[in-house]
Design an enzyme around this catalytic site. Structure first.
Site, short mmCIF file in Angstrom:
data_model
loop_
_atom_site.label_atom_id
_atom_site.label_comp_id
_atom_site.label_asym_id
_atom_site.label_seq_id
_atom_site.Cartn_x
_atom_site.Cartn_y
_atom_site.Cartn_z
N GLU A 121 4.71 12.71 -3.07
CA GLU A 121 5.14 11.81 -4.15
C GLU A 121 5.71 12.65 -5.28
OE1 GLU A 121 1.60 9.54 -5.01
OE2 GLU A 121 1.98 8.15 -3.39
N HIS A 249 5.26 2.94 -14.40
CA HIS A 249 5.70 3.30 -13.05
C HIS A 249 7.18 2.97 -12.95
CE1 HIS A 249 5.93 3.69 -8.74
NE2 HIS A 249 4.67 4.08 -8.70
N ARG A 296 6.97 11.00 -13.04
CA ARG A 296 7.20 9.60 -13.42
C ARG A 296 7.80 9.37 -14.79
NH1 ARG A 296 1.85 6.84 -11.08
NH2 ARG A 296 2.53 7.31 -8.99
N HIS A 358 1.69 0.92 -15.90
CA HIS A 358 0.98 1.16 -14.64
C HIS A 358 -0.39 1.80 -14.86
CE1 HIS A 358 0.57 2.07 -10.41
NE2 HIS A 358 0.49 3.36 -10.62
N ARG A 393 0.25 11.49 -15.95
CA ARG A 393 -0.54 11.70 -14.74
C ARG A 393 0.34 12.00 -13.54
NH1 ARG A 393 -2.28 8.11 -10.49
NH2 ARG A 393 -1.19 6.42 -11.56
#
Ligand code: FAD
Ligand code: SIN
Length: 528
Positions: A121, A249, A296, A358, A393
């Site tokens: 990811e 997100h 992100r 998110h 994060r």
């Protein structure tokens, strides 16, 4: 009569259940009888955990290393993460995941083999995401609930809503935020079916109440995510930290009017999905060499900027070039949702996506054992701030943090148990003079105003003017709501709105105080 427990756990997601199962197994092994009360405001499995898609990150293959996972976490967090905590989580992660597997959690394996199928990811330099199709969270929640239900010392109370922590304040004593001798003795809890507020007393209390998504209009979080634990802890003189770091997100499905927003997992980009404008052009090359797999914060800001430039309500995620058979095997839930809800055939149609709130990187400040500044009060999971995430994060590090800290909090709880004392004079809940409010429409409307303030002024891109406007507007809602709260018998909607106002206040206050742009905090008026 008060309910009397050894341990009270508020929340039945991965954080609460990891901690509760550990405690129960520990005392069963010692053949010692204890009572562990787990409360959850709706059904036990209705949690953020259940909706997690991508998976749980951990160093699992020979090619990968702890150093690389640590570095990726530090980079994603814009170097505001606490390296000591990052090392703890990364090093202890594989052992904790092994325990989840021993409870019956399934993760996908490579075809015909025994090796786990590791995904990648955004922000990860290696393949290290263990997953179960695209419903990893539902699988973890299922296994943990089954485990918890098999342990006799755990009692799960569904539809019980924690209203307020019981600390020295309730004994009529004055305690300030930075005093070190405040103590927690449990919580006042509303039985939402009878409307009665009861005392749930315990030697140790754990907050595992999850995130705050519902202070925004667009969020991937289910409706339970209203910041209750953070607000309760703050009112009890706990300490909030890093609340300005709200993770959006990049790729929630664009479905106007739908709340929560359905997530299109980051693992889809890890699988080869490419972001495109409405005209079909790629754009990530203009923002970051890691393209669609940049962390992100960068991808969400890039999408926000493209949408604003073009005046478009969304961008697209293109997976038309991906191997369909393999795609559907890894992402059956996403494929089916796109078809059923929007009629999209992902073999030929692009998926419309938009950033949505998110995750909260900040929360209740805790130490490396999950202890808050209030004695016998722990916080684990999304409601806590351990220092792992810093300013942003890294994908799939949240489930990981919850299992690692669930374990660490359990260890400290056991170590300190003998020191817990329960005062005899804890008063019952007092709601004399209050009535049931006649019009809940006031609450609904205030909630809409709050969501609008946060979405318009405290979103991906902020400015001093927007933040000030947000604070001024919030104050009006706060005053109106406090008046309503004082006159009303408590109910979940009234308490939730109170908590949402409080966490919104913390987000705005901390956003105003941060004078440099880091990770998820981007203020047009800051110099860097
Ligand atoms: P939760 O799982 O949210 O549980 C909160 C619990 O607290 C619930 O039981 C709730 O009822 C209870 N509660 C709250 N307030 C009260 C109250 N006042 N009284 C009583 N009970 C209360 N992270 C990853 O690492 N990997 C992923 O792939 C991933 N995907 C995600 C996808 C989606 C759509 C979402 C929303 C999040 C995702 N995340 C992912 C983030 C991760 O799922 C959450 O951060 C994590 O599950 C939080 O777990 P938790 O135990 O802290 O809280
Ligand atoms: C996702 O599947 O994209 C969510 C992963 C995460 O939030 O860590």
């Amino acid at each position: 009569m008060p309910h009397q427990f050894d341990f009270l756990v508020i929340g039945s997601g991965i954080a609460g259940l990891s901690y509760a199962t550990k405690l129960a197994m520990h005392f069963e092994k010692l053949q010692q009888s204890v009572r562990i009360g787990v409360i959850t405001k709706v059904q036990a499995d209705e949690t953020n955990t259940k909706y997690a898609q991508g998976g749980i990150a951990a160093v699992w293959s020979e090619d990968d290393s702890f150093e690389k996972h640590i570095e990726d976490t530090m980079v994603a967090g814009d170097f505001l993460s606490d390296r000591h905590i990052v090392e703890i989580v990364v090093n202890e992660g594989p052992g904790r995941i092994q325990e989840l597997i021993s409870y019956g959690t399934r993760f996908d394996k490579e075809h015909g083999g025994d090796e786990y199928d590791l995904a990648k990811e955004g922000g990860h330099s290696d393949f290290r995401i263990l997953h179960f199709k695209d419903i990893t969270g539902a699988e973890i929640e299922r296994a943990l609930l089954e485990k918890a239900n098999s342990l006799k010392s755990i009692e799960i109370f569904t539809h019980f809503y924690a209203v307020e922590l019981i600390t020295r304040h309730q004994l009529g004593e004055t305690v300030h935020r930075y005093d070190t001798d405040n103590k927690c003795f449990g919580a006042y809890v509303l039985d939402t079916q009878t409307g009665k507020v009861e005392q749930f007393l315990a030697k140790t209390t754990l907050l595992a109440t999850g995130g705050i998504g519902n202070i925004y209009q667009n969020t991937t979080n289910p409706s339970i995510a209203t910041g209750d634990g953070i607000a309760m802890a703050y009112r009890a003189k706990g300490i909030g930290k890093d609340m300005e770091f709200i993770q959006f997100h990049p790729t929630a499905l664009y479905e106007p009017g739908k709340k929560p927003n359905f997530l299109i997992s980051e693992a889809v980009r890890g699988f080869g999905g490419i972001l495109r404008t409405r005209k079909g052009e790629t754009f990530m090359e203009n923002y970051d060499p890691r393209l669609s797999l940049a962390p992100r914060d960068i991808v969400a800001r890039a999408i926000d900027s493209e949408m604003k430039k073009a005046g478009d309500p969304h961008v697209y995620l293109d997976v038309t070039h991906c191997d369909y058979e393999k795609f559907i095997e890894h992402f059956p839930n996403i494929t089916a949702y796109c078809l059923d809800h929007l009629g999209l055939d992902i073999r030929k149609d692009y998926i419309p996506v938009v950033p949505a709130q998110h995750y909260l990187c900040g929360g209740i400040r805790v130490n490396e054992w999950g202890q808050t500044n209030i004695q016998f009060l722990y916080a684990v999971g999304e409601c806590s701030c351990t220092g792992l995430h810093g300013a942003n994060r890294l994908a799939s590090n949240s489930l990981l943090e919850a299992v690692v800290f669930g374990h660490r909090a359990y260890e400290k709880t056991v170590e300190l148990l003998d020191q817990a004392v329960m005062p005899a004079n804890i008063p019952a809940w007092n709601d004399a003079g209050t009535t049931h409010p006649e019009e809940l429409v006031l609450v609904t409307e205030m909630k809409k105003e709050l969501e609008s303030i946060m979405s318009n002024y405290v979103g991906i891109v902020r400015s001093n003017r927007r933040l000030k406007r947000a604070m001024d507007r919030l104050e009006l809602i706060y005053l109106e709501h406090e008046e309503l709260y004082r006159q009303s018998k408590v109910s979940a909607p009234i308490c939730e709105l109170r908590n949402m106002i409080e966490v919104a206040y913390l987000v705005i206050k901390m956003a105003m105080a941060r004078r440099e742009n880091s990770g998820l905090h981007f203020n047009l008026d800051n110099v860097k």
